[in-house]
Motif scaffolding. Structure first.
Motif, mmCIF file in Angstrom:
data_model
loop_
_atom_site.group_PDB
_atom_site.id
_atom_site.type_symbol
_atom_site.label_atom_id
_atom_site.label_comp_id
_atom_site.label_asym_id
_atom_site.label_seq_id
_atom_site.Cartn_x
_atom_site.Cartn_y
_atom_site.Cartn_z
ATOM 1 N N GLY A 109 110.587 36.848 -3.467
ATOM 2 C CA GLY A 109 109.905 35.859 -4.390
ATOM 3 C C GLY A 109 110.642 36.048 -5.720
ATOM 4 N N TYR A 110 111.182 36.912 -6.241
ATOM 5 C CA TYR A 110 111.390 37.025 -7.614
ATOM 6 C C TYR A 110 112.899 36.714 -7.951
ATOM 7 C CZ TYR A 110 111.948 38.135 -12.530
ATOM 8 O OH TYR A 110 112.184 38.535 -13.843
ATOM 9 N N LEU A 111 113.889 37.211 -6.813
ATOM 10 C CA LEU A 111 115.080 36.863 -7.110
ATOM 11 C C LEU A 111 115.550 35.551 -6.428
ATOM 12 C CD1 LEU A 111 116.731 40.320 -6.036
ATOM 13 C CD2 LEU A 111 116.078 39.415 -8.240
ATOM 14 N N GLY A 112 114.864 35.006 -5.413
ATOM 15 C CA GLY A 112 114.880 33.821 -5.029
ATOM 16 C C GLY A 112 116.440 33.651 -4.405
ATOM 17 N N GLY A 113 116.959 32.432 -4.379
ATOM 18 C CA GLY A 113 118.263 32.173 -3.889
ATOM 19 C C GLY A 113 118.707 32.603 -2.358
ATOM 20 N N TRP A 114 119.958 33.208 -2.340
ATOM 21 C CA TRP A 114 120.097 33.656 -1.029
ATOM 22 C C TRP A 114 119.479 34.848 -0.541
ATOM 23 C CZ3 TRP A 114 122.269 38.458 -0.691
ATOM 24 C CH2 TRP A 114 122.852 39.199 -1.613
ATOM 25 N N VAL A 115 119.108 35.993 -1.679
ATOM 26 C CA VAL A 115 118.075 36.926 -0.991
ATOM 27 C C VAL A 115 116.981 36.507 -0.480
ATOM 28 C CG1 VAL A 115 116.988 38.765 -1.892
ATOM 29 C CG2 VAL A 115 119.280 38.017 -3.138
ATOM 30 N N ASP A 116 116.524 35.400 -1.031
ATOM 31 C CA ASP A 116 115.108 34.814 -0.384
ATOM 32 C C ASP A 116 115.387 34.194 0.897
ATOM 33 O OD1 ASP A 116 112.642 33.829 -0.339
ATOM 34 O OD2 ASP A 116 112.868 32.060 -1.606
ATOM 35 N N ASP A 117 116.346 33.394 0.923
ATOM 36 C CA ASP A 117 116.969 32.743 2.280
ATOM 37 C C ASP A 117 117.048 33.910 3.461
ATOM 38 O OD1 ASP A 117 116.486 30.279 1.061
ATOM 39 O OD2 ASP A 117 118.572 30.054 0.670
ATOM 40 N N GLY A 118 117.798 34.769 3.169
ATOM 41 C CA GLY A 118 118.187 35.860 4.053
ATOM 42 C C GLY A 118 117.082 36.590 4.594
ATOM 43 N N LEU A 119 116.213 37.056 3.583
ATOM 44 C CA LEU A 119 115.084 37.887 3.897
ATOM 45 C C LEU A 119 114.002 37.080 4.495
ATOM 46 C CD1 LEU A 119 114.526 40.111 0.679
ATOM 47 C CD2 LEU A 119 115.410 40.799 3.068
ATOM 48 N N MET A 120 113.911 35.868 4.254
ATOM 49 C CA MET A 120 112.811 35.037 4.959
ATOM 50 C C MET A 120 113.333 34.589 6.402
ATOM 51 S SD MET A 120 110.036 34.748 3.461
ATOM 52 C CE MET A 120 110.163 36.439 2.449
ATOM 53 N N ARG A 121 114.507 34.289 6.630
ATOM 54 C CA ARG A 121 115.225 34.111 7.983
ATOM 55 C C ARG A 121 114.776 35.312 8.808
ATOM 56 N NH1 ARG A 121 115.449 30.414 5.347
ATOM 57 N NH2 ARG A 121 113.182 30.589 5.677
ATOM 58 N N ILE A 122 114.960 36.552 8.436
ATOM 59 C CA ILE A 122 114.658 37.662 9.207
ATOM 60 C C ILE A 122 113.282 37.674 9.461
ATOM 61 C CG2 ILE A 122 114.589 40.081 9.363
ATOM 62 C CD1 ILE A 122 117.095 40.039 7.462
ATOM 63 N N VAL A 123 112.430 37.344 8.620
ATOM 64 C CA VAL A 123 111.112 37.517 8.839
ATOM 65 C C VAL A 123 110.599 36.402 9.696
ATOM 66 C CG1 VAL A 123 108.770 36.813 7.506
ATOM 67 C CG2 VAL A 123 110.392 38.362 6.364
ATOM 68 N N ASP A 124 111.160 35.267 9.671
ATOM 69 C CA ASP A 124 110.956 34.061 10.733
ATOM 70 C C ASP A 124 111.085 34.540 11.871
ATOM 71 O OD1 ASP A 124 110.287 32.454 8.793
ATOM 72 O OD2 ASP A 124 112.320 31.356 8.746
#
Lengths: 285, 693
Positions: A109-124
């Protein structure tokens, strides 16, 4: 004179008192269960794994308070001792899920960008499977045992916390006090630890107790299917599983007591969670 | 109990009053506490009359509005009578109430965009209302919807009917809201803070719509506002509320010029004046009443209060001409001397214990001689800064700042003014390093902001618009104030000492250190915010609309504190505001921003007394002035959102003096005497204005 009589507007919504009742009831149930778990050896004359060779499937009353099961083990003693395993695993698993999920959610949430994209795909990926199926798969992979079960149940629940905290942090990072912290020279880690963490945990506090109830059900379900805790260790799910055939034969005492214990415990968590939610809403008004 | 003494006024005698509130008291019971929201409120509104309901938050203004439409909050107990056309709203049955809400009294809300349903076009919402309440057919309703839109000053009504609420600017949405409210032809139109959040140029326009509704259709209008000065112009009468009681009622001109109640006077004195008149703060805040008061609720803050004020509640007594007030010691001296707004008589309330009070509003006196060499250094230099907010996908974006140059020395205060959307906040963020310039450079104390370390960045500090929102909710006050020191690795005991020093300068008690933001009042929170900015002795402090979220009397207290802080020689100050009057109070120089460009800059008195740019003139003309009738010099022809300038002068679409040169080419800042302005027509402007007037 009509103008002197009082015109009341009836209060339609619940107030803080209702929340208090829920929290107290839920809390009391859980404290009683926890005390029973801690003092289990003092409350029962039989050990949880102790076999009474003369009394298999003994009816309640007599030597065995709630009767004994097909192996000749005391049901009352096992129900009490099982609370240690069930409560222990559920709480540890949720705690682990909260820590891991919050950490991931905050980074994303805070860093956003690719960190967000990457982590959220794993969560998906984690959230793409039905919770229980995923738990089955993970536990089949890791095997049984206290630690592995904690990891299994935590893995199933962590993604929800990651999403929750991420959403919260995305709103919070636009707040003025975050700008104020930046202009005060706070580091990224400082902002996360000192400002985002304490403020993003409000919804987590409400969800976690409810989640403990679900975690307990997941554990019981796994054990029921033989993937969790296995006999002779006392656990409610496996006890119910063991007693299913007895119920048909009219011997209710092997599976009903652990089932009731599970029900009461989950109810306790639910009431506590609902109460916290009510209180949060009452405060918002 | 205080009964309404005598029938208030002429109007009531001449015409039948539409709204007749008598002895209305509302107590709200919540678990653990009860709040006396209104105590024995009585007033009337006649058809065709505009009545202003004024007071600070907590005064009970909104509760009156709720009582009139029969929407008192849960758990409230009301006594008294809310007479409307002979019926009593408090005792209506649900069916009558539903009819009353649409056709009897209609409300315009404070946040028009929030009050409009987001997924339906505004035209649809208006037509639906007409069909239900006026029993019109669809075609007829569409026709009159167009007429209604045109009547509230919406250009191109046919096209606007198709718009969704999010496509409208604040001013346009408020106009739609007014047309929705008037659409059902209500007898009474209630406007709850209709202009809060709108720019000065729009405020007058919207207020005129309410006057218009009263004059042409004979509706009664109840205008609720915290700002007496800005609504007084359109009101016939005003009712001043304090802590749920009516303290003064009377003809607007009378109450505005010669207020007799100390609270009304405090309210008026707290408003900064564009002419540079002095703000006199009144200490304290509004009390929260738990029961109907048995004394004068204003007594603790009042300089004239005697023993009688603390033991008995003053009755409402009638003076002349429907003017009545509840006070034992009415004041008779004029609040403002004629022509000039000079500090009034010494008997006036100024009980704020402020030793440096004298330094408050004297722009010239800010730099003292012994600090001269320190004061000379440049603390902020912005060179040709552009900021473009790019959209995440594809090209395009919003060009928020277009080539801004600024220079500020220590000890100086720079005022930045402009309407919302002009780039003020972006400029603040740019200076603070919260946004990167797309081109150009920003340097604080000689160092480029982008290349600073974390500790160096604390050399510039900011005071935010939302006082409570700028404090971390789960950190104590002590923690918040000490944050810049923590970054600079100041040891804990030195931190505590400096924090206390900053706190005592803000006249706050040490006991506040362990509290959390939600336990603070707005004024206290903003003092904490200023203490945080001051604690590390920065080179530069940026004040971004620091008082716009505060109540009027609290605003005056905070402005007093800021004026004191800004006059320090050790740092430069940038004061950003949409309110010209607050800037005039203590800025040395002023910059006028319009759509990301500086259109005029210069010494504050020069720019305010002899404005060069038409935009500056329009802003100054729209600003409310106390104690005098205003003369609007320049009227802008459109709202900001309708003006899109691809080439040429940014103001071209709204400027009444536009030429072909203005449309094709942009003028740069040119010197005219002490100030500079970017307009082709400056030399001819005085003559042009004379002609149009």
């Amino acid at each position: 004179m009509a103008a002197l009589e009082m015109v009341p507007v009836v209060s339609g919504s619940r107030d803080g008192r209702f929340a208090k009742i829920l929290i107290w009831t839920g809390g009391t149930i859980l404290v009683v269960v926890a005390l029973a778990a801690i003092f289990a050896p003092l409350l029962s004359s039989w050990g949880p794994k102790e076999i009474d060779p003369n009394g298999t499937l003994a009816a309640p009353g007599g030597e065995h308070l709630l009767g004994s099961d097909g192996n000749g083990m005391d049901v009352w003693s096992r129900v009490l001792h099982a609370a240690r395993i069930d409560l222990g695993i559920a709480i540890c698993a949720v705690a682990l899920a909260v820590v891991v999920g919050t950490l991931l959610g905050m980074l994303a949430g805070y860093l956003g960008g690719w960190v967000d994209d990457g982590l959220m795909r794993i969560v998906d990926i984690f959230q793409a499977f039905p919770t229980f199926i995923l738990a089955l798969a993970v536990s089949a992979l890791l095997g049984g045992g206290f630690v592995n079960l904690v990891i299994t149940i935590a893995a199933v629940n962590a993604p929800a916390y990651a999403r929750l905290v991420r959403a919260e942090v995305r709103t919070l990072r636009e707040m003025q006090y975050i700008d104020a912290a930046k202009t005060s020279g706070a580091s990224t880690i400082g902002i996360m630890w000192r400002h985002l963490l304490p403020n993003s945990l409000t919804p987590v506090r409400v969800i976690a107790p409810l989640n403990c109830g679900w975690a307990m059900l997941t554990l019981a379900g796994l054990s029921f299917l033989g993937l969790g805790v296995t006999v002779p260790t006392a656990e409610w799910g496996s006890m119910i599983s063991l007693g299913t055939s007895d119920v048909v034969a009219g011997r209710w005492w092997t599976s009903v007591p652990p089932g009731l214990a599970l029900l009461v415990c989950v109810l306790g968590f639910s009431l506590l969670g609902e109460g916290l939610q009510e209180r949060a809403e009452a405060r918002r008004r | 109990m205080t009964a309404p003494a005598g029938t208030p006024g002429r109007e009531a005698a001449m015409t039948v009053s539409l709204l007749d509130i008598q002895d209305l008291s509302v107590v709200i019971h919540r678990p653990g506490r009860s709040v006396a929201a209104l105590s024995n409120v009585s007033f009337t509104v006649a058809p065709g009359e505009v009545v202003g309901l004024v007071g600070e938050s907590g005064g009970g203004k909104s509760m009156v509005a709720r009582a009139i439409v029969g929407m008192l909050p849960n758990g409230s107990h009301a006594t008294g009578r809310v007479g409307f056309d002979g019926a009593d709203v408090l005792r209506m049955d649900p069916a009558d109430l539903a009819a009353h809400r649409g056709r009897g009294a209609a409300i315009c809300f404070q946040n028009p965009r929030g009050a409009l349903s987001p997924t339906r076009t505004v035209g649809r919402q208006l037509i639906d209302r007409l069909v239900t309440h006026q029993k019109m057919t669809g075609d007829r309703a569409a026709e009159s919807a167009k007429e209604l839109f045109a009547s509230v000053g919406i250009r191109n009504p046919g096209r606007r009917l198709e718009a969704f609420p999010h496509e409208l600017s604040g001013g346009m949405a408020q106009r739609v809201m007014i047309s929705l409210a008037t659409g059902c032809a209500p007898g009474l139109l209630i406007a709850d803070e209709p202009t809060t959040g709108l720019d000065v140029t729009l405020t007058r326009e919207i207020l005129r719509q309410f006057r218009h509704a009263a004059d042409t259709d004979g509706r009664g209008v109840l205008l609720i506002s915290h700002d007496l000065a800005s609504i007084a112009e359109v009101c016939d009468r005003v009712v001043v509320l304090y802590a749920g009681t009516v303290v003064e009622t009377g003809p607007a001109a009378k109450v505005l010029r010669e207020p007799a109640h100390p609270y009304t006077r405090a309210l008026l004195r707290s408003v900064p004046d564009v002419n540079g008149g002095r703000v006199v703060p009144t200490a304290g805040g509004m009390p929260l009443m738990t029961a109907a008061p048995h004394d004068c609720p204003f007594a603790p803050r009042c300089a004239h209060a005697g023993e009688d004020c603390r033991t008995a509640r003053p009755e409402t007594t009638s003076l002349t001409d429907g003017w009545s007030l509840a006070c034992f010691h009415p004041q008779e001296t004029a609040l403002f001397a004629p022509q000039e707004a000079a500090p009034a008589s010494p008997s006036d309330p100024a009980p704020l214990p402020d030793p440096q009070g004298g330094s408050s509003v004297a722009p010239g006196a800010s730099v003292t001689a012994d600090n001269a060499e320190q004061a000379g250094r440049v603390v902020l230099r912005v060179q040709d800064a552009h900021v473009v907010y790019r959209s995440r996908f594809g090209s395009g974006g919003h060009h928020a700042l277009r080539g801004v140059d600024l220079e500020l020395r220590a000890g100086e205060t720079l005022g930045v003014v402009g309407e919302s959307g002009c780039g003020k906040s972006t400029l603040a963020k740019l200076i603070m390093g919260l946004v990167e310039p797309s081109s150009g450079s920003v340097a604080v104390a000689g160092k480029t902001v982008g290349k600073m370390s974390r500790v160096e960045r604390t050399r510039a500090q900011m005071v935010f618009q939302d006082p409570i929102g700028s404090l971390s909710p789960r950190r104590t006050v002590a923690d918040s104030i000490a944050e810049p020191l923590r970054a600079a690795k100041v040891p804990a005991d030195a931190r505590a000492a400096k924090t206390e020093a900053a706190l005592s300068r803000m006249e706050l008690d040490n006991s506040i250190l362990t509290r959390y933001p939600h336990e603070l009042s707005g004024g206290q929170a903003q003092r904490v915010g200023i203490a945080r900015a001051l604690v590390g002795q920065p080179d530069l402090i940026v004040f971004d609309e620091p008082t716009s979220a505060l109540d009027v009397t609290v605003q005056a207290q905070i402005l007093d504190v800021i004026a004191d802080v800004a006059s320090d020689a050790g740092h430069g100050s940038v004061f950003i505001s949409h309110d010209l009057a607050t800037v005039r109070g203590f800025a040395d120089r002023v910059v006028v921003l319009y759509l990301g460009r500086v259109v005029e800059e210069g010494p504050v008195d020069e720019v305010f007394d002899r404005p060069k740019h038409p935009y500056t003139r329009a802003l100054l003309g729209s600003a409310p002035r106390l104690g005098e009738s205003r003369t609007a010099e320049v009227q802008l022809v459109k709202d900001l959102d309708e003006a899109d300038a691809a080439t040429g002068c940014a103001l071209a679409a709204r400027c009444p003096f536009v030429t072909d040169t203005c449309r094709s080419q942009e003028q740069t800042l040119q010197s005219y005497g002490e100030s500079r302005a970017a307009c082709w027509r400056v030399p001819e402007l005085t003559a042009l204005i004379g002609k149009s007037a």
